[in-house]
Design a protein around this motif. Structure first.
Motif, PDB file in Angstrom:
ATOM      1  N   LEU A 175     -11.090  69.576 100.469  1.00  0.00           N
ATOM      2  CA  LEU A 175     -10.791  69.578  98.995  1.00  0.00           C
ATOM      3  C   LEU A 175     -10.551  68.425  98.574  1.00  0.00           C
ATOM      4  CD1 LEU A 175      -9.208  73.086  99.283  1.00  0.00           C
ATOM      5  CD2 LEU A 175     -11.435  72.630  98.215  1.00  0.00           C
ATOM      6  N   GLY A 176     -10.646  67.337  99.109  1.00  0.00           N
ATOM      7  CA  GLY A 176     -10.154  65.924  98.403  1.00  0.00           C
ATOM      8  C   GLY A 176     -10.681  65.579  97.080  1.00  0.00           C
ATOM      9  N   THR A 177     -10.069  64.452  96.330  1.00  0.00           N
ATOM     10  CA  THR A 177     -10.687  64.372  95.335  1.00  0.00           C
ATOM     11  C   THR A 177     -12.227  63.623  95.488  1.00  0.00           C
ATOM     12  OG1 THR A 177     -10.119  62.022  95.564  1.00  0.00           O
ATOM     13  CG2 THR A 177      -8.758  63.677  94.296  1.00  0.00           C
ATOM     14  N   MET A 178     -12.470  63.128  96.735  1.00  0.00           N
ATOM     15  CA  MET A 178     -14.006  62.762  97.001  1.00  0.00           C
ATOM     16  C   MET A 178     -14.788  63.762  97.822  1.00  0.00           C
ATOM     17  SD  MET A 178     -13.809  59.774  95.715  1.00  0.00           S
ATOM     18  CE  MET A 178     -15.209  58.982  95.999  1.00  0.00           C
ATOM     19  N   ALA A 179     -14.435  64.878  97.784  1.00  0.00           N
ATOM     20  CA  ALA A 179     -14.966  66.221  98.361  1.00  0.00           C
ATOM     21  C   ALA A 179     -16.709  66.158  98.038  1.00  0.00           C
ATOM     22  CB  ALA A 179     -14.388  67.539  98.160  1.00  0.00           C
ATOM     23  N   THR A 180     -17.529  66.290  98.793  1.00  0.00           N
ATOM     24  CA  THR A 180     -18.869  66.573  98.753  1.00  0.00           C
ATOM     25  C   THR A 180     -19.200  68.031  99.031  1.00  0.00           C
ATOM     26  OG1 THR A 180     -19.554  64.333  99.629  1.00  0.00           O
ATOM     27  CG2 THR A 180     -21.015  65.764  99.588  1.00  0.00           C
ATOM     28  N   TRP A 181     -19.621  68.606  97.972  1.00  0.00           N
ATOM     29  CA  TRP A 181     -20.067  70.101  97.939  1.00  0.00           C
ATOM     30  C   TRP A 181     -21.694  70.100  97.993  1.00  0.00           C
ATOM     31  CZ3 TRP A 181     -16.658  73.881  98.043  1.00  0.00           C
ATOM     32  CH2 TRP A 181     -15.178  73.577  97.720  1.00  0.00           C
ATOM     33  N   THR A 182     -21.753  71.020  99.053  1.00  0.00           N
ATOM     34  CA  THR A 182     -23.352  71.127  99.515  1.00  0.00           C
ATOM     35  C   THR A 182     -23.931  72.628  98.931  1.00  0.00           C
ATOM     36  OG1 THR A 182     -22.978  69.751 101.105  1.00  0.00           O
ATOM     37  CG2 THR A 182     -24.982  71.037 101.207  1.00  0.00           C
TER      38      THR A 182
END
Length: 120
Positions: free
Chosen positions: A78-85
């Motif tokens: 859930l970090g600020t750089m999270a990548t959602w797929t």
């Protein structure tokens, strides 16, 4: 039409997209997309984790309504750089309850899911 159905003819401050007249934590715009009643705090869109089988994880949506696109996304963090797929995206032709969305390749270790709702 939706605003008039629940709030009558304008003007009505409770009908604003960001208003939450039933104090359930879901504003009118979200309730419109989810197909819930903005004047009833018990009428909410919810999700639950569902363990389907070894190696398969699922998310159960308490309801799905016609006219809304449901997109299920996953991320390993859930970090600020999270990548959602995207896991899947779907619509329904008639109201459905307890809709199970399966992810046959869930994140290893921990993972997070979110549901995006938008009108067709």
């Amino acid at each position: 039409d939706w605003q008039v159905q629940y709030f009558g003819l304008p003007p009505n401050l409770n009908a604003a997209p960001g208003a939450n007249p039933d104090f359930d934590g879901q504003d009118n715009l979200f309730e419109f997309l989810a197909g819930t009643n903005p004047l009833n705090a018990a009428s909410q869109f919810t999700t639950l984790p569902s363990f389907v089988a070894p190696g398969t994880f699922g998310v159960t949506l308490n309801q799905a309504v016609p006219g809304t696109i449901y997109t299920v996304l996953k991320s390993p963090d859930l970090g600020t750089m999270a990548t959602w797929t995207e896991v899947t995206s779907f619509t329904v032709v008639s109201p459905q309850i307890n809709v199970l969305v399966q992810d046959p390749s869930p994140p290893s270790g921990r993972g997070f899911y979110k549901i995006k709702l938008e009108k067709e």
